[in-house]
Scaffold this active site. Structure first.
Site, PDB file in Angstrom:
ATOM      1  N   GLN A   1       9.765  12.251 -10.428  1.00 20.25           N
ATOM      2  CA  GLN A   1      10.052  12.273 -11.867  1.00 20.25           C
ATOM      3  C   GLN A   1       9.960  13.692 -12.435  1.00 20.25           C
ATOM      4  OE1 GLN A   1       7.244  10.354 -14.481  1.00 20.25           O
ATOM      5  NE2 GLN A   1       8.745  10.130 -16.128  1.00 20.25           N
TER       6      GLN A   1
ATOM      7  N   TYR B   1      -6.909   7.142  -7.986  1.00 22.18           N
ATOM      8  CA  TYR B   1      -6.033   8.244  -8.403  1.00 22.18           C
ATOM      9  C   TYR B   1      -6.842   9.279  -9.189  1.00 22.18           C
ATOM     10  CZ  TYR B   1      -2.142  10.445 -11.009  1.00 22.18           C
ATOM     11  OH  TYR B   1      -1.261  11.321 -11.570  1.00 22.18           O
TER      12      TYR B   1
HETATM   13  P1  NAD Z   1       6.723  10.873  -8.304  1.00 26.62           P
HETATM   14  O1  NAD Z   1       6.056   9.754  -7.570  1.00 26.62           O
HETATM   15  O2  NAD Z   1       7.861  10.561  -9.208  1.00 26.62           O
HETATM   16  O3  NAD Z   1       7.187  11.994  -7.282  1.00 26.62           O
HETATM   17  C1  NAD Z   1       6.431  12.410  -6.200  1.00 26.62           C
HETATM   18  C2  NAD Z   1       7.382  12.860  -5.108  1.00 26.62           C
HETATM   19  O4  NAD Z   1       6.606  13.253  -3.966  1.00 26.62           O
HETATM   20  C3  NAD Z   1       8.327  11.747  -4.631  1.00 26.62           C
HETATM   21  O5  NAD Z   1       9.666  12.196  -4.679  1.00 26.62           O
HETATM   22  C4  NAD Z   1       7.882  11.468  -3.199  1.00 26.62           C
HETATM   23  O6  NAD Z   1       8.956  11.139  -2.321  1.00 26.62           O
HETATM   24  C5  NAD Z   1       7.261  12.794  -2.806  1.00 26.62           C
HETATM   25  N1  NAD Z   1       6.284  12.647  -1.725  1.00 26.62           N
HETATM   26  C6  NAD Z   1       5.363  11.664  -1.563  1.00 26.62           C
HETATM   27  N2  NAD Z   1       4.680  11.852  -0.422  1.00 26.62           N
HETATM   28  C7  NAD Z   1       5.177  12.980   0.146  1.00 26.62           C
HETATM   29  C8  NAD Z   1       4.888  13.688   1.348  1.00 26.62           C
HETATM   30  N3  NAD Z   1       3.949  13.254   2.196  1.00 26.62           N
HETATM   31  N4  NAD Z   1       5.577  14.823   1.613  1.00 26.62           N
HETATM   32  C9  NAD Z   1       6.535  15.275   0.757  1.00 26.62           C
HETATM   33  N5  NAD Z   1       6.868  14.634  -0.386  1.00 26.62           N
HETATM   34  C10 NAD Z   1       6.201  13.495  -0.681  1.00 26.62           C
HETATM   35  O7  NAD Z   1       5.564  11.640  -9.128  1.00 26.62           O
HETATM   36  P2  NAD Z   1       5.711  12.517 -10.440  1.00 26.62           P
HETATM   37  O8  NAD Z   1       5.587  11.605 -11.592  1.00 26.62           O
HETATM   38  O9  NAD Z   1       6.867  13.428 -10.334  1.00 26.62           O
HETATM   39  O10 NAD Z   1       4.337  13.326 -10.363  1.00 26.62           O
HETATM   40  C11 NAD Z   1       4.237  14.621  -9.813  1.00 26.62           C
HETATM   41  C12 NAD Z   1       2.798  15.082  -9.946  1.00 26.62           C
HETATM   42  O11 NAD Z   1       2.379  15.031 -11.320  1.00 26.62           O
HETATM   43  C13 NAD Z   1       1.784  14.220  -9.186  1.00 26.62           C
HETATM   44  O12 NAD Z   1       0.739  15.021  -8.704  1.00 26.62           O
HETATM   45  C14 NAD Z   1       1.251  13.311 -10.264  1.00 26.62           C
HETATM   46  O13 NAD Z   1      -0.039  12.844  -9.939  1.00 26.62           O
HETATM   47  C15 NAD Z   1       1.232  14.222 -11.458  1.00 26.62           C
HETATM   48  N6  NAD Z   1       1.242  13.499 -12.730  1.00 26.62           N
HETATM   49  C16 NAD Z   1       2.322  12.772 -13.111  1.00 26.62           C
HETATM   50  C17 NAD Z   1       2.301  12.088 -14.326  1.00 26.62           C
HETATM   51  C18 NAD Z   1       3.484  11.283 -14.797  1.00 26.62           C
HETATM   52  O14 NAD Z   1       3.399  10.631 -15.846  1.00 26.62           O
HETATM   53  N7  NAD Z   1       4.605  11.296 -14.104  1.00 26.62           N
HETATM   54  C19 NAD Z   1       1.162  12.151 -15.157  1.00 26.62           C
HETATM   55  C20 NAD Z   1       0.064  12.878 -14.715  1.00 26.62           C
HETATM   56  C21 NAD Z   1       0.121  13.571 -13.514  1.00 26.62           C
END
Ligand code: NAD
Length: 317
Positions: free
Chosen positions: A14, A144
């Site tokens: 995302q 988490y």
């Molecule tokens: P997401 O789940 O949409 O994307 C994560 C990506 O990482 C995915 O495309 C997945 O395929 C990839 N991935 C997973 N395991 C992997 C691996 N072993 N090697 C390589 N790639 C891998 O998450 P996001 O929403 O884009 O979040 C990104 C970061 O921001 C994360 O650390 C998340 O905890 C943090 N975050 C997100 C939110 C939110 O609302 N989206 C809020 C707080 C924190």
């Protein structure tokens, strides 16, 4: 154009898709390497280099960093809150090992800067729920949140002990129309816009009065870039900065949508995610981010709602 060479890990998620595109604009397409476990995201195709990478494979990551002369890493790969509760040991393993792999390679190779996001999920039921301060009781109850809190401690440790320039933000729930959310508790605030346009109604997995801190993606991308561009000396918090955009409940987002779609209806069927949300803050105090590197959000609920609906309408044709 800057000389940095950036690796984005988890670029198809995302945040990753939009952050990669923004970084490519700033640093030049070929200086930003996108990587993920998944196939390249449609929106990234043709915009710059893409490699398939499992961040858990430290050797492969190390080779990639050396081969491409990487100077900065944005680590976005993680297991999110709702998915994490379904498989806690896996979430802990992936969230910790991915960060430690990156931090350790940063130390060995002397990388310039590392970005790794934390989350409001570090807070727990014993933290103050309104205007939660930067420094307060932090007792997360989800795996988490536990992994994010431990990660913050590791970031600060690598900064203090080895001088690694690692920077982090405690993102609130992020709302976007370009790429789909990845299994978080705040995902309802994205789904609701899609269902409003497609079905005219939405069944919400949280109760109507569940307030949570949220942010529109353009603000989150700007915050990330502003933090990473700030002078190193001004970054005083080396764990992760509190970051605030807006705060609303399902009832309020539904009212904001009704301003555009008067016939829209919402119903409530809370599930296991209600308990996760109940342990989190309702709003965040981000005074230190404002003070240290000038953070100021642009989007509130009405402005975001108008923009989301306009863009989703265009996207859905
Ligand atoms: P997401 O789940 O949409 O994307 C994560 C990506 O990482 C995915 O495309 C997945 O395929 C990839 N991935 C997973 N395991 C992997 C691996 N072993 N090697 C390589 N790639 C891998 O998450 P996001 O929403 O884009 O979040 C990104 C970061 O921001 C994360 O650390 C998340 O905890 C943090 N975050 C997100 C939110 C939110 O609302 N989206 C809020 C707080 C924190």
């Amino acid at each position: 154009m800057k000389k940095d060479k950036i690796l984005v890990i988890g670029a198809c998620g995302q945040i990753g898709v939009e952050l990669t595109l923004a970084l490519r604009k700033m640093y030049g397409d070929n200086n930003v390497i996108a990587s993920d476990l998944r196939e390249e995201h449609e929106l990234l195709k043709g915009t710059g280099p893409y490699v398939s990478l499992d961040v858990m494979n430290k050797e492969m990551l190390h080779v990639l960093v050396i081969r491409h002369n990487i100077t900065q890493v944005y680590l976005l790969a993680a297991i999110l809150s709702a998915t994490g509760e379904k498989n806690p040991l896996l979430a802990w393993h992936i969230n910790m090992a991915s960060l430690l792999n990156v931090l350790d390679i940063a130390k060995e190779e002397g990388l310039d800067k590392i970005y790794w996001p934390s989350s409001i999920a570090v807070f727990g039921p014993n933290s103050p729920r309104q205007e939660t301060p930067q420094h307060t009781i932090i007792e997360p109850t989800t795996i988490y949140g536990i992994s994010k809190f431990a990660g913050e401690r590791w970031c600060e440790y690598y900064n203090h002990r080895y001088g690694i320039d690692v920077r982090s933000l405690r993102y609130p729930g992020l709302i976007s129309y370009k790429s789909a959310p990845g299994g978080g508790t705040t995902d309802y605030a994205v789904e609701i816009y899609h269902d409003a346009l497609e079905e005219g109604s939405y069944k919400c997995f949280l109760k109507e009065d569940t307030y949570l801190p949220m942010m529109y993606m353009p603000d989150a991308i700007r915050a990330t870039i502003e933090l990473m561009e700030a002078d190193s000396a001004s970054i005083k918090v080396r764990s992760a900065y509190n970051l605030s955009g807006m705060s609303f409940s399902p009832k309020e987002i539904s009212a904001a949508i009704k301003e555009h779609i008067p016939t829209f209806t919402i119903s409530y069927e809370p599930d296991y995610r209600q308990q996760i949300a109940d342990g989190w803050p309702q709003s965040i105090d981000d005074e230190l981010a404002a003070q240290d590197w000038g953070w100021k959000p642009e989007f509130d609920l009405p402005k975001m709602t108008a923009d989301m609906l306009k863009n989703l309408k265009t996207q859905k044709g």
